[in-house]
Design a protein around this motif. Structure first.
Motif, mmCIF file in Angstrom:
data_model
loop_
_atom_site.group_PDB
_atom_site.id
_atom_site.type_symbol
_atom_site.label_atom_id
_atom_site.label_comp_id
_atom_site.label_asym_id
_atom_site.label_seq_id
_atom_site.Cartn_x
_atom_site.Cartn_y
_atom_site.Cartn_z
ATOM 1 N N GLN A 132 25.274 139.909 119.378
ATOM 2 C CA GLN A 132 25.876 140.316 118.185
ATOM 3 C C GLN A 132 27.721 139.954 118.506
ATOM 4 O O GLN A 132 28.173 139.190 117.696
ATOM 5 C CB GLN A 132 25.871 141.411 117.497
ATOM 6 C CG GLN A 132 24.340 141.794 117.047
ATOM 7 C CD GLN A 132 24.514 143.224 116.485
ATOM 8 O OE1 GLN A 132 25.186 144.192 116.973
ATOM 9 N NE2 GLN A 132 23.376 143.612 115.836
ATOM 10 N N LEU A 133 27.999 140.212 119.622
ATOM 11 C CA LEU A 133 29.544 140.132 119.997
ATOM 12 C C LEU A 133 29.615 138.750 120.230
ATOM 13 O O LEU A 133 30.695 138.203 119.521
ATOM 14 C CB LEU A 133 29.648 140.950 121.366
ATOM 15 C CG LEU A 133 29.748 142.424 120.888
ATOM 16 C CD1 LEU A 133 29.979 143.020 122.469
ATOM 17 C CD2 LEU A 133 31.054 142.808 120.143
ATOM 18 N N PHE A 134 28.775 138.010 120.954
ATOM 19 C CA PHE A 134 29.069 136.752 120.919
ATOM 20 C C PHE A 134 28.919 135.825 119.838
ATOM 21 O O PHE A 134 29.955 134.912 119.457
ATOM 22 C CB PHE A 134 27.748 136.232 122.239
ATOM 23 C CG PHE A 134 28.236 134.645 122.494
ATOM 24 C CD1 PHE A 134 28.867 134.539 123.571
ATOM 25 C CD2 PHE A 134 27.269 133.768 121.887
ATOM 26 C CE1 PHE A 134 28.982 133.162 124.024
ATOM 27 C CE2 PHE A 134 27.483 132.452 122.406
ATOM 28 C CZ PHE A 134 28.340 132.076 123.427
ATOM 29 N N GLU A 135 28.078 136.309 119.058
ATOM 30 C CA GLU A 135 28.067 135.158 117.655
ATOM 31 C C GLU A 135 29.462 135.713 116.869
ATOM 32 O O GLU A 135 30.079 134.726 116.166
ATOM 33 C CB GLU A 135 26.776 135.609 117.075
ATOM 34 C CG GLU A 135 26.642 134.814 115.801
ATOM 35 C CD GLU A 135 25.264 134.997 115.033
ATOM 36 O OE1 GLU A 135 25.089 134.504 113.898
ATOM 37 O OE2 GLU A 135 24.259 135.890 115.608
ATOM 38 N N GLN A 136 29.944 136.865 116.874
ATOM 39 C CA GLN A 136 30.869 137.277 115.965
ATOM 40 C C GLN A 136 32.159 136.672 116.626
ATOM 41 O O GLN A 136 33.128 136.381 115.847
ATOM 42 C CB GLN A 136 31.087 138.726 116.138
ATOM 43 C CG GLN A 136 32.279 139.351 115.198
ATOM 44 C CD GLN A 136 32.441 140.911 115.346
ATOM 45 O OE1 GLN A 136 31.755 141.655 116.026
ATOM 46 N NE2 GLN A 136 33.445 141.332 114.886
ATOM 47 N N PHE A 137 32.489 136.660 117.908
ATOM 48 C CA PHE A 137 33.583 135.880 118.542
ATOM 49 C C PHE A 137 33.624 134.308 118.531
ATOM 50 O O PHE A 137 34.403 133.652 118.462
ATOM 51 C CB PHE A 137 34.108 136.561 119.844
ATOM 52 C CG PHE A 137 34.762 138.038 119.820
ATOM 53 C CD1 PHE A 137 35.967 138.013 119.515
ATOM 54 C CD2 PHE A 137 33.563 138.912 119.759
ATOM 55 C CE1 PHE A 137 36.395 139.419 119.468
ATOM 56 C CE2 PHE A 137 34.181 140.243 119.961
ATOM 57 C CZ PHE A 137 35.515 140.399 119.420
ATOM 58 N N THR A 138 32.279 133.801 118.933
ATOM 59 C CA THR A 138 32.318 132.490 118.919
ATOM 60 C C THR A 138 31.604 131.490 117.806
ATOM 61 O O THR A 138 31.832 130.427 117.484
ATOM 62 C CB THR A 138 31.495 131.985 120.190
ATOM 63 O OG1 THR A 138 30.060 132.490 119.993
ATOM 64 C CG2 THR A 138 32.126 132.686 121.560
ATOM 65 N N SER A 142 23.713 133.531 120.490
ATOM 66 C CA SER A 142 23.612 133.602 121.902
ATOM 67 C C SER A 142 22.189 133.354 122.341
ATOM 68 O O SER A 142 21.167 133.506 121.747
ATOM 69 C CB SER A 142 23.731 134.891 121.982
ATOM 70 O OG SER A 142 23.517 135.473 123.731
#
Length: 204
Positions: A132-138, A142
């Protein structure tokens, strides 16, 4: 005026002998160096009688040994009032057996720690959180192997090394490691329990 002799006792004395000199049991100091040397080589019985184990003694027993030989001295005890003499086996254990035990402990510690880390990660669903964090920032999905997972893996290893302050034979700082502190606390608890148990037996 009676000569004053100072004796400082530790809580636990490790030995492989049944008979010890007083200098092996206590730090002895006096202004009369000749008297001090004579007291240091007085004999004291560990109580093991050839058997390995832990034997509780009172400082009074040591003072009685010194006072019997030198009745005109004044002894000032310092430190512990009761102490333990730990008599070890004189026979050296097999080197192969020692390596086997060390290897078994290492394997248990390694897989035990790995299991704890994995159960923690699954419990908090870390894989989903990182995705979730990776998709939110990039803005990209993932694949489960991103900079977050790599940084976390490296960080866990470095964190363990820094926290335990020990790698192979090297230490990051001169402070005792958490393992040394825990082992010392465990040893102190064992010594206290042995002394208190021995005192209760004498009273009963």
């Amino acid at each position: 005026m009676n000569t004053v002799v100072y004796m400082k006792f530790d809580q636990n004395i490790l030995t492989k002998k049944d008979k010890l000199f007083l200098k092996e049991i206590a730090e002895i100091s006096s202004s009369d160096k000749e008297l001090e040397n004579k007291i240091k080589v007085l004999s004291f019985d560990s109580g093991g009688h050839g058997k390995p184990g832990r034997y509780v003694h009172s400082v009074v027993e040591v003072l009685a040994v010194a006072a019997e030989k030198f009745p005109n001295i004044q002894i000032q005890p310092l430190g512990e009032t009761d102490f333990i003499i730990t008599v070890e086996k004189t026979k050296q254990p097999s080197t192969v057996w020692e390596w086997i035990k060390t290897g078994a402990v290492c394997l248990l510690a390694f897989f035990g720690a790995a299991f704890c880390i994995m159960t923690f990660n699954n419990d908090v669903d870390l894989t989903k959180l990182f995705a979730q964090l990776f998709e939110q920032f990039t803005g990209e999905a993932s694949d489960g192997f991103t900079i977050l997972e790599m940084s976390y893996s490296i960080g866990v290893g470095l964190g363990i090394l820094i926290f335990f302050n020990h790698f192979a034979r090297r230490k990051i700082s001169s402070d005792p490691t958490p393992l040394e502190v825990e082992m010392r606390s465990y040893e102190d608890d064992i010594n206290t329990a042995l002394i208190e148990t021995d005192g209760r037996k004498e009273k009963s």
